[in-house]
Motif scaffolding. Structure first.
Motif, PDB file in Angstrom:
ATOM      1  N   PHE A 178       0.834  -1.209   0.000  1.00 21.72           N
ATOM      2  CA  PHE A 178       0.000   0.000   0.000  1.00 21.72           C
ATOM      3  C   PHE A 178       0.867   1.257   0.000  1.00 21.72           C
ATOM      4  N   PHE A 179       1.882   1.287   0.856  1.00 22.12           N
ATOM      5  CA  PHE A 179       2.720   2.481   0.941  1.00 22.12           C
ATOM      6  C   PHE A 179       3.662   2.605  -0.253  1.00 22.12           C
ATOM      7  N   PHE A 180       4.095   1.460  -0.827  1.00 22.53           N
ATOM      8  CA  PHE A 180       4.916   1.532  -2.032  1.00 22.53           C
ATOM      9  C   PHE A 180       4.123   2.107  -3.201  1.00 22.53           C
ATOM     10  N   LEU A 181       2.817   1.810  -3.233  1.00 22.65           N
ATOM     11  CA  LEU A 181       1.955   2.358  -4.292  1.00 22.65           C
ATOM     12  C   LEU A 181       1.630   3.826  -4.017  1.00 22.65           C
ATOM     13  N   LYS A 182       1.339   4.125  -2.762  1.00 22.11           N
ATOM     14  CA  LYS A 182       0.982   5.494  -2.399  1.00 22.11           C
ATOM     15  C   LYS A 182       2.150   6.443  -2.618  1.00 22.11           C
ATOM     16  N   GLU A 183       3.340   6.016  -2.219  1.00 19.75           N
ATOM     17  CA  GLU A 183       4.546   6.835  -2.377  1.00 19.75           C
ATOM     18  C   GLU A 183       5.483   6.114  -3.348  1.00 19.75           C
ATOM     19  N   GLN A 184       5.384   6.454  -4.618  1.00 19.74           N
ATOM     20  CA  GLN A 184       6.054   5.719  -5.687  1.00 19.74           C
ATOM     21  C   GLN A 184       7.570   5.630  -5.506  1.00 19.74           C
ATOM     22  N   LEU A 186       9.160   5.556  -2.581  1.00 21.30           N
ATOM     23  CA  LEU A 186       9.506   5.133  -1.227  1.00 21.30           C
ATOM     24  C   LEU A 186      10.557   4.021  -1.232  1.00 21.30           C
ATOM     25  N   PHE A 187      10.398   3.042  -2.126  1.00 22.77           N
ATOM     26  CA  PHE A 187      11.373   1.956  -2.190  1.00 22.77           C
ATOM     27  C   PHE A 187      12.755   2.492  -2.557  1.00 22.77           C
ATOM     28  N   THR A 188      12.784   3.415  -3.506  1.00 18.32           N
ATOM     29  CA  THR A 188      14.053   4.028  -3.904  1.00 18.32           C
ATOM     30  C   THR A 188      14.681   4.778  -2.734  1.00 18.32           C
ATOM     31  N   GLU A 189      13.858   5.488  -1.961  1.00 21.34           N
ATOM     32  CA  GLU A 189      14.365   6.237  -0.812  1.00 21.34           C
ATOM     33  C   GLU A 189      14.928   5.296   0.256  1.00 21.34           C
ATOM     34  N   ILE A 190      14.275   4.141   0.442  1.00 25.94           N
ATOM     35  CA  ILE A 190      14.762   3.173   1.433  1.00 25.94           C
ATOM     36  C   ILE A 190      16.142   2.658   1.035  1.00 25.94           C
ATOM     37  N   ALA A 193      18.901   5.423   1.128  1.00 32.97           N
ATOM     38  CA  ALA A 193      19.244   5.834   2.490  1.00 32.97           C
ATOM     39  C   ALA A 193      20.407   5.015   3.037  1.00 32.97           C
ATOM     40  N   ALA A 194      20.650   3.839   2.434  1.00 31.87           N
ATOM     41  CA  ALA A 194      21.702   2.957   2.935  1.00 31.87           C
ATOM     42  C   ALA A 194      23.011   3.093   2.167  1.00 31.87           C
ATOM     43  N   VAL A 195      23.072   4.039   1.219  1.00 34.93           N
ATOM     44  CA  VAL A 195      24.293   4.195   0.421  1.00 34.93           C
ATOM     45  C   VAL A 195      24.848   5.610   0.609  1.00 34.93           C
ATOM     46  N   PRO A 196      26.141   5.803   0.380  1.00 31.15           N
ATOM     47  CA  PRO A 196      26.734   7.139   0.492  1.00 31.15           C
ATOM     48  C   PRO A 196      26.101   8.111  -0.515  1.00 31.15           C
ATOM     49  N   GLU A 197      26.141   9.398  -0.185  1.00 30.93           N
ATOM     50  CA  GLU A 197      25.500  10.397  -1.035  1.00 30.93           C
ATOM     51  C   GLU A 197      26.064  10.418  -2.448  1.00 30.93           C
ATOM     52  N   LYS A 198      27.372  10.213  -2.578  1.00 24.66           N
ATOM     53  CA  LYS A 198      27.981  10.274  -3.900  1.00 24.66           C
ATOM     54  C   LYS A 198      27.530   9.115  -4.802  1.00 24.66           C
ATOM     55  N   GLY A 199      26.967   8.069  -4.200  1.00 16.64           N
ATOM     56  CA  GLY A 199      26.504   6.935  -4.994  1.00 16.64           C
ATOM     57  C   GLY A 199      25.011   6.917  -5.230  1.00 16.64           C
ATOM     58  N   VAL A 206      20.069   2.605 -11.325  1.00 13.74           N
ATOM     59  CA  VAL A 206      19.916   1.146 -11.310  1.00 13.74           C
ATOM     60  C   VAL A 206      18.461   0.762 -11.054  1.00 13.74           C
ATOM     61  N   LEU A 207      17.860   1.375 -10.033  1.00 14.75           N
ATOM     62  CA  LEU A 207      16.481   1.039  -9.673  1.00 14.75           C
ATOM     63  C   LEU A 207      15.506   1.417 -10.776  1.00 14.75           C
ATOM     64  N   SER A 208      15.751   2.526 -11.444  1.00 13.30           N
ATOM     65  CA  SER A 208      14.872   2.969 -12.524  1.00 13.30           C
ATOM     66  C   SER A 208      14.892   1.988 -13.695  1.00 13.30           C
ATOM     67  N   ILE A 209      16.101   1.590 -14.130  1.00 17.28           N
ATOM     68  CA  ILE A 209      16.227   0.657 -15.254  1.00 17.28           C
ATOM     69  C   ILE A 209      15.676  -0.713 -14.859  1.00 17.28           C
TER      70      ILE A 209
END
Length: 374
Positions: A178-184, A186-190, A193-199, A206-209
């Protein structure tokens, strides 16, 4: 010491990278259930995005403050209603057939199959090959291993035993989806959040492709299953086969297992045909009927191999058919049937990751040259 320092300076990024990867894998293993729920929910969101867009645009929910929440709820309701509708249609038939199987005279099936198997054994002996067991033992092993009615109650018992875990898992998947659909995003943000800013930019790429390729792949799988169901059920109905829809549905579902699935589906069809026609003369009636049933599945398999699969497994994930075959075999070696099922999606994500992060290697450029950047 100087030598160790020089080695560290030369290989420090590989050591650090390998250590980070090892830690990530350990975390994934420890929290595998939660991560599995998240990944399944992400896949569901891929299926649901077109439905979500339909509700937002056609019902003009974007003008409502809680429009995305309503659209996400309607999408979840639609997806699980479709799944529930399919189960509602098939479960009564499956239960009825299970009851029928429990009453089948499997001894009669053994007698019907024993003579032709004995003839095959005689032919093998003429070639100098001694069968490992008699015809009666071979039939008993086949029936006992795969079509033992007592296993039906065992299956339902296991489902009841794990009902609590299944309900918790289902609720978790629905809630996260539900939240992945509501906030398109959100998965990308999760993930970012676990990788350095430069990456972050590369991870988003990667996630888009990967999202695009996997959406096309899973959509193709659903289309393939629907086509196979129609191709198998129509001729089976014309032949007057009992439970043609159940047999065709099972065959289409088994096709999510590459290469092995069609064999399982065809074997199930043959067994159902034999068990439903025990009153027939085996040689003059049952065998010709089995030949017709097998012909249906052979024709369906040829259409699948030469038309459907090249389009779905090759074009949609932008990989060579031989490459796909090798990946599936590796998946089978590492994870059995489950490995075969997830091999292509996992390899697709790996190729996208390699294209973005490891493009300096020649072998990576070769296996990812067909992947479009956007």
């Amino acid at each position: 010491m100087a030598y160790l320092y020089d080695m560290w300076q030369k290989y420090n990024k590989y050591i650090v990278g390998g250590t980070i990867l090892l830690v990530i894998l350990l975390i994934f293993h420890y929290f595998k259930e939660v991560i599995t729920y998240i990944l399944i929910s992400w896949v569901i969101s891929l299926f649901g995005t077109p439905i979500m867009d339909f509700f937002l645009k056609k019902l003009k929910l974007t003008k409502i403050k809680a429009g995305t929440s309503i659209a996400a709820f309607l999408t979840i309701l639609t997806l699980f209603s479709l799944i529930g509708g399919i189960l509602w249609l098939f479960i009564p038939v499956i239960v009825q057939e299970a009851i029928g199987l429990s009453k089948v005279d499997f001894h009669a099936i053994s007698i019907a199959l024993q003579e032709p198997i004995e003839k095959v054994n005689t032919w093998l002996r003429s070639l100098g090959i001694e069968p490992s067991a008699s015809a009666a033992d071979q039939v008993k092993s086949l029936i006992g291993s795969y079509f033992d009615p007592s296993k039906i109650s065992e299956l339902f018992g296991n489902l009841l035993t794990h009902a609590g875990s299944l309900l918790i898992g289902l609720f978790s998947i629905v809630f996260i989806s539900f939240f992945f659909l509501k906030e398109q995003e959100l998965f990308t943000e999760i993930v970012t959040a676990a990788v350095p800013e430069k990456g972050e930019h590369k991870v988003i790429q990667v996630l888009s492709i990967a999202r695009n390729l996997l959406s096309r792949y899973f959509g193709g799988i659903l289309l393939q299953m629907l086509i196979l169901f129609v191709l198998a059920s129509v001729p089976l109905l014309m032949l007057g086969i009992n439970n043609a829809f159940l047999i065709s549905g099972f065959y289409a579902l088994m096709n999510i297992i590459p290469y092995l699935g069609p064999l399982i589906g065809a074997a199930f069809a043959c067994m159902m045909t034999i068990s439903s026609n025990l009153e027939m003369d085996f040689y003059h009636e049952t065998v010709p009927l089995l030949v017709k049933v097998l012909s249906v599945f052979i024709a369906t398999k040829l259409i699948d191999d030469f038309i459907l699969q090249p389009f779905i497994f090759s074009s949609r994930v932008q990989a060579h058919p031989l490459e796909v075959f090798i990946v599936i075999m590796l998946g089978a070696r590492m994870g059995g049937v489950l490995g075969m099922i997830i091999a292509i999606p996992a390899y697709t994500v790996f190729r996208v990751f390699a294209k973005v992060f490891l493009s300096e290697f020649k072998v990576v450029r070769k296996i990812t040259e067909d992947i479009q950047s956007h």
